[in-house]
Design a protein around this motif. Structure first.
Motif, PDB file in Angstrom:
ATOM      1  N   ALA A   1       0.811  -1.218   0.000  1.00 20.60           N
ATOM      2  CA  ALA A   1       0.000   0.000   0.000  1.00 20.60           C
ATOM      3  C   ALA A   1       0.844   1.268   0.000  1.00 20.60           C
ATOM      4  CB  ALA A   1      -0.940   0.002   1.208  1.00 20.60           C
ATOM      5  N   ILE A   2       2.056   1.203   0.586  1.00 24.85           N
ATOM      6  CA  ILE A   2       2.907   2.405   0.608  1.00 24.85           C
ATOM      7  C   ILE A   2       3.898   2.410  -0.552  1.00 24.85           C
ATOM      8  CG2 ILE A   2       2.650   2.692   3.103  1.00 24.85           C
ATOM      9  CD1 ILE A   2       5.465   1.564   3.458  1.00 24.85           C
ATOM     10  N   GLY A   3       3.686   1.503  -1.512  1.00 16.92           N
ATOM     11  CA  GLY A   3       4.460   1.541  -2.746  1.00 16.92           C
ATOM     12  C   GLY A   3       5.784   0.809  -2.734  1.00 16.92           C
ATOM     13  N   LEU A   4       5.967  -0.114  -1.808  1.00 19.59           N
ATOM     14  CA  LEU A   4       7.208  -0.877  -1.741  1.00 19.59           C
ATOM     15  C   LEU A   4       6.988  -2.288  -2.283  1.00 19.59           C
ATOM     16  CD1 LEU A   4       8.491   0.144   1.809  1.00 19.59           C
ATOM     17  CD2 LEU A   4       9.181   1.098  -0.398  1.00 19.59           C
ATOM     18  N   ASP A   5       8.084  -2.936  -2.668  1.00 28.48           N
ATOM     19  CA  ASP A   5       8.031  -4.311  -3.157  1.00 28.48           C
ATOM     20  C   ASP A   5       7.934  -5.249  -1.966  1.00 28.48           C
ATOM     21  OD1 ASP A   5       8.307  -6.775  -4.309  1.00 28.48           O
ATOM     22  OD2 ASP A   5      10.193  -6.360  -5.345  1.00 28.48           O
ATOM     23  N   GLU A   6       6.778  -5.878  -1.807  1.00 27.95           N
ATOM     24  CA  GLU A   6       6.560  -6.727  -0.621  1.00 27.95           C
ATOM     25  C   GLU A   6       7.516  -7.901  -0.552  1.00 27.95           C
ATOM     26  OE1 GLU A   6       3.958  -8.531  -3.822  1.00 27.95           O
ATOM     27  OE2 GLU A   6       4.608  -6.537  -3.191  1.00 27.95           O
ATOM     28  N   LYS A   7       8.139  -8.275  -1.689  1.00 25.28           N
ATOM     29  CA  LYS A   7       9.085  -9.391  -1.691  1.00 25.28           C
ATOM     30  C   LYS A   7      10.386  -9.037  -0.971  1.00 25.28           C
ATOM     31  CE  LYS A   7       7.346 -11.297  -6.059  1.00 25.28           C
ATOM     32  NZ  LYS A   7       7.683 -11.615  -7.466  1.00 25.28           N
ATOM     33  N   GLU A   8      10.666  -7.750  -0.879  1.00 22.05           N
ATOM     34  CA  GLU A   8      11.913  -7.296  -0.266  1.00 22.05           C
ATOM     35  C   GLU A   8      11.796  -7.063   1.239  1.00 22.05           C
ATOM     36  OE1 GLU A   8      14.734  -7.187  -2.004  1.00 22.05           O
ATOM     37  OE2 GLU A   8      13.584  -7.912  -3.731  1.00 22.05           O
ATOM     38  N   TYR A   9      10.587  -7.191   1.762  1.00 21.86           N
ATOM     39  CA  TYR A   9      10.354  -6.912   3.175  1.00 21.86           C
ATOM     40  C   TYR A   9       9.571  -8.054   3.816  1.00 21.86           C
ATOM     41  CZ  TYR A   9      11.577  -2.188   1.697  1.00 21.86           C
ATOM     42  OH  TYR A   9      12.218  -1.095   1.169  1.00 21.86           O
ATOM     43  N   GLY A  10       9.674  -8.142   5.116  1.00 15.81           N
ATOM     44  CA  GLY A  10       8.940  -9.171   5.846  1.00 15.81           C
ATOM     45  C   GLY A  10       8.771  -8.744   7.286  1.00 15.81           C
ATOM     46  N   THR A  11       8.188  -9.606   8.091  1.00 16.35           N
ATOM     47  CA  THR A  11       7.983  -9.260   9.498  1.00 16.35           C
ATOM     48  C   THR A  11       9.306  -9.043  10.224  1.00 16.35           C
ATOM     49  OG1 THR A  11       7.806 -11.637   9.959  1.00 16.35           O
ATOM     50  CG2 THR A  11       5.754 -10.427   9.677  1.00 16.35           C
ATOM     51  N   HIS A  12      10.361  -9.744   9.777  1.00 12.81           N
ATOM     52  CA  HIS A  12      11.657  -9.571  10.444  1.00 12.81           C
ATOM     53  C   HIS A  12      12.257  -8.213  10.122  1.00 12.81           C
ATOM     54  CE1 HIS A  12      14.215 -11.764  13.117  1.00 12.81           C
ATOM     55  NE2 HIS A  12      15.299 -11.520  12.407  1.00 12.81           N
ATOM     56  N   SER A  13      11.719  -7.553   9.077  1.00 17.62           N
ATOM     57  CA  SER A  13      12.161  -6.196   8.760  1.00 17.62           C
ATOM     58  C   SER A  13      11.935  -5.259   9.941  1.00 17.62           C
ATOM     59  CB  SER A  13      11.423  -5.659   7.540  1.00 17.62           C
ATOM     60  OG  SER A  13      11.749  -6.359   6.373  1.00 17.62           O
ATOM     61  N   LEU A  14      10.904  -5.533  10.740  1.00 20.06           N
ATOM     62  CA  LEU A  14      10.581  -4.654  11.862  1.00 20.06           C
ATOM     63  C   LEU A  14      11.689  -4.662  12.899  1.00 20.06           C
ATOM     64  CD1 LEU A  14       6.808  -5.611  12.248  1.00 20.06           C
ATOM     65  CD2 LEU A  14       7.753  -3.551  11.166  1.00 20.06           C
ATOM     66  N   ARG A  15      12.178  -5.832  13.247  1.00 12.82           N
ATOM     67  CA  ARG A  15      13.273  -5.946  14.226  1.00 12.82           C
ATOM     68  C   ARG A  15      14.545  -5.312  13.670  1.00 12.82           C
ATOM     69  NH1 ARG A  15      15.412  -8.936  18.673  1.00 12.82           N
ATOM     70  NH2 ARG A  15      17.232 -10.229  18.225  1.00 12.82           N
ATOM     71  N   ARG A  16      14.843  -5.588  12.406  1.00 15.34           N
ATOM     72  CA  ARG A  16      16.035  -5.011  11.776  1.00 15.34           C
ATOM     73  C   ARG A  16      15.914  -3.497  11.683  1.00 15.34           C
ATOM     74  NH1 ARG A  16      17.823  -6.469   6.505  1.00 15.34           N
ATOM     75  NH2 ARG A  16      19.875  -6.026   7.328  1.00 15.34           N
ATOM     76  N   SER A  17      14.725  -3.038  11.327  1.00 13.51           N
ATOM     77  CA  SER A  17      14.512  -1.597  11.167  1.00 13.51           C
ATOM     78  C   SER A  17      14.660  -0.863  12.495  1.00 13.51           C
ATOM     79  CB  SER A  17      13.124  -1.341  10.584  1.00 13.51           C
ATOM     80  OG  SER A  17      12.962  -2.004   9.345  1.00 13.51           O
ATOM     81  N   GLY A  18      14.122  -1.469  13.552  1.00 14.93           N
ATOM     82  CA  GLY A  18      14.229  -0.838  14.863  1.00 14.93           C
ATOM     83  C   GLY A  18      15.668  -0.710  15.320  1.00 14.93           C
ATOM     84  N   ALA A  19      16.462  -1.755  15.095  1.00 13.38           N
ATOM     85  CA  ALA A  19      17.871  -1.716  15.479  1.00 13.38           C
ATOM     86  C   ALA A  19      18.629  -0.665  14.668  1.00 13.38           C
ATOM     87  CB  ALA A  19      18.506  -3.097  15.283  1.00 13.38           C
TER      88      ALA A  19
END
Length: 280
Positions: A213-231
């Motif tokens: 919905a925000i225009g990103l490729d969903e294949k490049e992101y996942g739920t683990h992106s949240l932990r990585r992004s926060g760090a």
């Protein structure tokens, strides 16, 4: 047994058709352990044949691809696609900001399935403590604490931006999702007499739809992106690596945290230019 280097090499070649290099390493390590357990010598300790084959496999097999990180503005953009007056949308939003700001895996805030879960391993409402500057979550089970030997206290801070504040989102959710027993999974809610739990599968599907919905490729992101992004976000704010390890429950002696950090070029420049060696 004992297995010959040639047999082991054939096994490695077989595995290489479908398995990642790191997985192959684990498989052949088990062969070594089995030999040692029955008193046989290490079957490929000095084998040039096995060593050179593993080097070749490592060269041709693609390495593990980590999911991309999300910026704080992208997290905020997801919020605009949710109706926080709807309990299901609010549930997903709390999951997102909790995993981002507390550096948690989604397994810490979800239940494996809606009918079978262990209250002694699941984050429940009774595991949440309210403090003036945020919330403390008692995580009793995780990937690195599978036997429940300890309790890890994850934190949800209060932050000035109310639209992103994880503590405010969690408190709102707990207030509007109807009174429930302390043994209820933290992110469950009751509606029309029925309990609705958050499972990993549901969390993944909703997150993927928001990423789209925000225009990103969903294949490049996942739920683990949240932990990585926060760090990565904490690093960009100048939080010391030792503190990031504590917040994310990484061992002080572990280097695994480096796999999670993906600082931008600007963050790298800021770190270098703020270093006293560059001041003249």
């Amino acid at each position: 047994m004992p297995a010959t280097p040639t047999t082991i090499c054939r096994y490695i070649a077989h595995l290489a058709r479908t398995k990642a290099f790191s997985t192959i390493q684990q498989y052949i390590s088990v062969i070594r352990l089995i030999h040692l357990e029955v008193g046989l010598p290490h079957p490929f300790k000095d084998s040039f044949q096995v060593t050179s084959l593993m080097k070749g496999v490592r060269r041709v097999k693609p390495g593990q691809k980590y999911k991309d990180t999300l910026s704080l503005s992208q997290i905020k953009a997801m919020r605009s696609h949710l109706d926080l007056s709807d309990l299901e949308d609010l549930q997903i939003w709390v999951m997102i900001v909790t995993c981002f700001f507390a550096l948690l895996r989604i397994s810490a805030v979800t239940v494996p399935n809606v009918t079978d879960f262990d209250h002694n391993k699941t984050l429940t409402r009774g595991d949440i403590t309210f403090l003036p500057n945020g919330l403390v979550l008692k995580i009793k089970h995780s990937k690195t604490n599978q036997y429940g030997d300890r309790v890890f206290e994850a934190t949800l801070p209060r932050i000035p931006d109310i639209t992103l504040c994880p503590a405010s989102a969690a408190m709102l959710y707990l207030a509007v999702s109807s009174p429930l027993p302390d043994t209820t999974p933290a992110l469950s809610y009751k509606q029309k007499g029925q309990l609705y739990h958050l499972t990993p599968n549901k969390a993944r599907k909703r997150l993927q739809s928001l990423i789209q919905a925000i225009g990103l490729d969903e294949k490049e992101y996942g739920t683990h992106s949240l932990r990585r992004s926060g760090a990565t976000y904490l690093l960009s704010q100048g939080v010391p690596l030792e503190t990031i390890k504590v917040v994310g429950d990484w061992s002080p002696n572990s280097n695994c945290v480096y796999k999670y950090l993906r600082p931008s070029g600007q963050t790298k420049l800021d770190s270098l230019c703020n270093n006293s060696y560059y001041q003249s």
